[in-house]
Enzyme design. Structure first.
Site, PDB file in Angstrom:
ATOM      1  N   HIS A  28       4.814  -0.005   0.290  1.00 26.32           N
ATOM      2  CA  HIS A  28       5.496  -0.833   1.299  1.00 26.32           C
ATOM      3  C   HIS A  28       4.529  -1.868   1.866  1.00 26.32           C
ATOM      4  O   HIS A  28       3.315  -1.776   1.689  1.00 26.32           O
ATOM      5  CB  HIS A  28       6.123   0.018   2.410  1.00 26.32           C
ATOM      6  CG  HIS A  28       5.127   0.803   3.199  1.00 26.32           C
ATOM      7  ND1 HIS A  28       4.524   1.933   2.718  1.00 26.32           N
ATOM      8  CD2 HIS A  28       4.596   0.593   4.435  1.00 26.32           C
ATOM      9  CE1 HIS A  28       3.684   2.411   3.626  1.00 26.32           C
ATOM     10  NE2 HIS A  28       3.697   1.606   4.667  1.00 26.32           N
ATOM     11  N   HIS A  85       0.816  -1.215   0.000  1.00 21.99           N
ATOM     12  CA  HIS A  85       0.000   0.000   0.000  1.00 21.99           C
ATOM     13  C   HIS A  85       0.846   1.260   0.000  1.00 21.99           C
ATOM     14  O   HIS A  85       2.056   1.217   0.230  1.00 21.99           O
ATOM     15  CB  HIS A  85      -0.929   0.017   1.217  1.00 21.99           C
ATOM     16  CG  HIS A  85      -0.199   0.128   2.531  1.00 21.99           C
ATOM     17  ND1 HIS A  85       0.539  -0.904   3.065  1.00 21.99           N
ATOM     18  CD2 HIS A  85      -0.060   1.161   3.381  1.00 21.99           C
ATOM     19  CE1 HIS A  85       1.068  -0.525   4.211  1.00 21.99           C
ATOM     20  NE2 HIS A  85       0.742   0.727   4.426  1.00 21.99           N
ATOM     21  N   ARG A 117       5.086   6.218  14.272  1.00 21.55           N
ATOM     22  CA  ARG A 117       5.274   6.750  12.917  1.00 21.55           C
ATOM     23  C   ARG A 117       4.881   8.222  12.898  1.00 21.55           C
ATOM     24  O   ARG A 117       3.824   8.587  13.429  1.00 21.55           O
ATOM     25  CB  ARG A 117       4.381   5.969  11.956  1.00 21.55           C
ATOM     26  CG  ARG A 117       4.774   6.124  10.515  1.00 21.55           C
ATOM     27  CD  ARG A 117       3.866   5.307   9.617  1.00 21.55           C
ATOM     28  NE  ARG A 117       2.701   6.069   9.251  1.00 21.55           N
ATOM     29  CZ  ARG A 117       1.630   5.557   8.649  1.00 21.55           C
ATOM     30  NH1 ARG A 117       1.571   4.270   8.350  1.00 21.55           N
ATOM     31  NH2 ARG A 117       0.591   6.315   8.341  1.00 21.55           N
ATOM     32  N   ASP A 164       0.228   4.746   2.123  1.00 18.65           N
ATOM     33  CA  ASP A 164      -0.698   5.232   3.154  1.00 18.65           C
ATOM     34  C   ASP A 164      -1.454   6.488   2.737  1.00 18.65           C
ATOM     35  O   ASP A 164      -0.879   7.425   2.186  1.00 18.65           O
ATOM     36  CB  ASP A 164       0.076   5.530   4.449  1.00 18.65           C
ATOM     37  CG  ASP A 164       0.546   4.256   5.125  1.00 18.65           C
ATOM     38  OD1 ASP A 164      -0.317   3.491   5.562  1.00 18.65           O
ATOM     39  OD2 ASP A 164       1.766   4.037   5.180  1.00 18.65           O
TER      40      ASP A 164
HETATM   41  C1  SIN Z   1       2.946   0.992   7.912  1.00 14.07           C
HETATM   42  O1  SIN Z   1       3.273   2.177   8.064  1.00 14.07           O
HETATM   43  O2  SIN Z   1       2.208   0.637   7.017  1.00 14.07           O
HETATM   44  C2  SIN Z   1       3.552  -0.022   8.845  1.00 14.07           C
HETATM   45  C3  SIN Z   1       4.952  -0.297   8.472  1.00 14.07           C
HETATM   46  C4  SIN Z   1       5.646  -1.203   9.441  1.00 14.07           C
HETATM   47  O3  SIN Z   1       5.140  -1.434  10.533  1.00 14.07           O
HETATM   48  O4  SIN Z   1       6.741  -1.669   9.107  1.00 14.07           O
END
Ligand code: SIN
Length: 297
Positions: free
Chosen positions: A273, A124, A288, A126
């Site tokens: 990612h 995806h 994050r 985000d």
């Molecule tokens: C995400 O931001 O989609 C999660 C990425 C992760 O936990 O490595």
């Protein structure tokens, strides 16, 4: 999985120019196509320096050249994490996900033995459902499982460049609808987060031009893209299904193995990612910080 091989060798040949050496950082590429590990920088110190900083300029450059960059052994506080994000722009507030108390820009990333799911398990980009989707995210993982919990990143420049000329011509000028409803409704119920009446939706070009590098990147993803606008739905489903499979070719990917206090900083305008939840019953946790972006062009 699509194959890019032909009788005359690989259809996709990555042709990066010779890059200038860095003066203030060491930059070790993970693959020729995407990802680099950065060393020689203390991000906690860097963010408290208000002067214009050569090291910060080189971090910007490393991100533009590699699409995702990684730092290890960074003992930063939540305030330093937020301050590092602000060096790249205003911070983005997630429309649905849980955050640390009193810090809406500090999203929680957490999974343990009782979790029904973990963040980001499918490929995806985000919040591509925002009219102005984020530019990038800075993920700081403080607690790692003993093994596993890697994050995979894929270059959407490489995905675009390796399409046939006919497919590039077909996609030129098309737009797609990105719908938050399909991704977020009910997603955070296990964190006690109630659904909202509405989630963001936006129409974006299927191929976008990166505002910094000027390169073209594919901009559709399984998480948010509901359909291509202006063509029959069955045609849209078939084209999107081909594009998703194509984007997931391992040739375009790097894979980051986390260690405690490592950071990944990725650019949403040219990557997708996917996080691996292969570490149950262990715990993986961090935060994050996401930086606002611009309307895709
Ligand atoms: C995400 O931001 O989609 C999660 C990425 C992760 O936990 O490595």
């Amino acid at each position: 999985m699509s194959s890019l091989a032909s009788k005359s060798g690989p259809r996709y040949r990555h042709t990066a120019g010779e890059e200038e050496p860095y003066e203030t950082l060491a930059v070790e590429k993970l693959t020729p196509i995407i990802g680099a590990e950065i060393s020689g920088v203390d991000l906690g110190k860097l963010v408290s320096d208000d002067r214009s900083n050569r090291q910060m300029d080189e971090i910007h450059r490393a991100l533009a050249e590699n699409s995702v960059i990684f730092f290890r052994d960074q003992a930063i506080t939540p305030q330093q994490h937020l301050a590092f994000g602000r060096k790249f722009g205003e911070l983005h507030i997630h429309p649905a996900a849980p955050h640390e108390e009193g810090e809406p820009a500090l999203m929680k990333i957490y999974a343990d033995k009782n979790s029904p799911r973990a963040n980001g398990e499918g490929w995806h980009t985000d919040v591509s459902c925002d009219v102005e989707p984020p530019m990038g995210s800075i993920l700081y993982i403080k607690e790692c499982p003993p093994r596993g919990g890697d994050t995979l990143f894929a270059s959407m420049y490489a995905a675009y460049e390796s399409l046939s000329d006919r497919m590039k011509a077909y996609l030129d000028g098309l737009t797609a609808l990105h719908d938050g409803e399909m991704a977020y409704r009910g997603l955070y119920a296990n964190y006690g987060v109630a659904d909202k009446p509405n989630y963001p939706r936006a129409e974006h070009p299927v191929v976008r031009t990166h505002p910094v590098t000027g390169k073209k990147a594919l901009y559709v993803n399984r998480g948010f893209t509901s359909h291509i606008v202006g063509i029959p739905r069955d045609e849209s489903d078939a084209i999107l299904s081909y594009l998703y499979q194509h984007c997931e070719n391992p040739l375009f990917q790097c894979r980051f193995r986390w260690t405690q206090n490592a950071i990944a900083f990725w650019d949403y305008r040219c990557t997708q990612h996917r996080a691996m939840w292969d570490y149950w019953p262990h715990t993986r946790s961090g935060n994050r910080v996401t930086v606002k972006g611009e309307r895709p062009m």
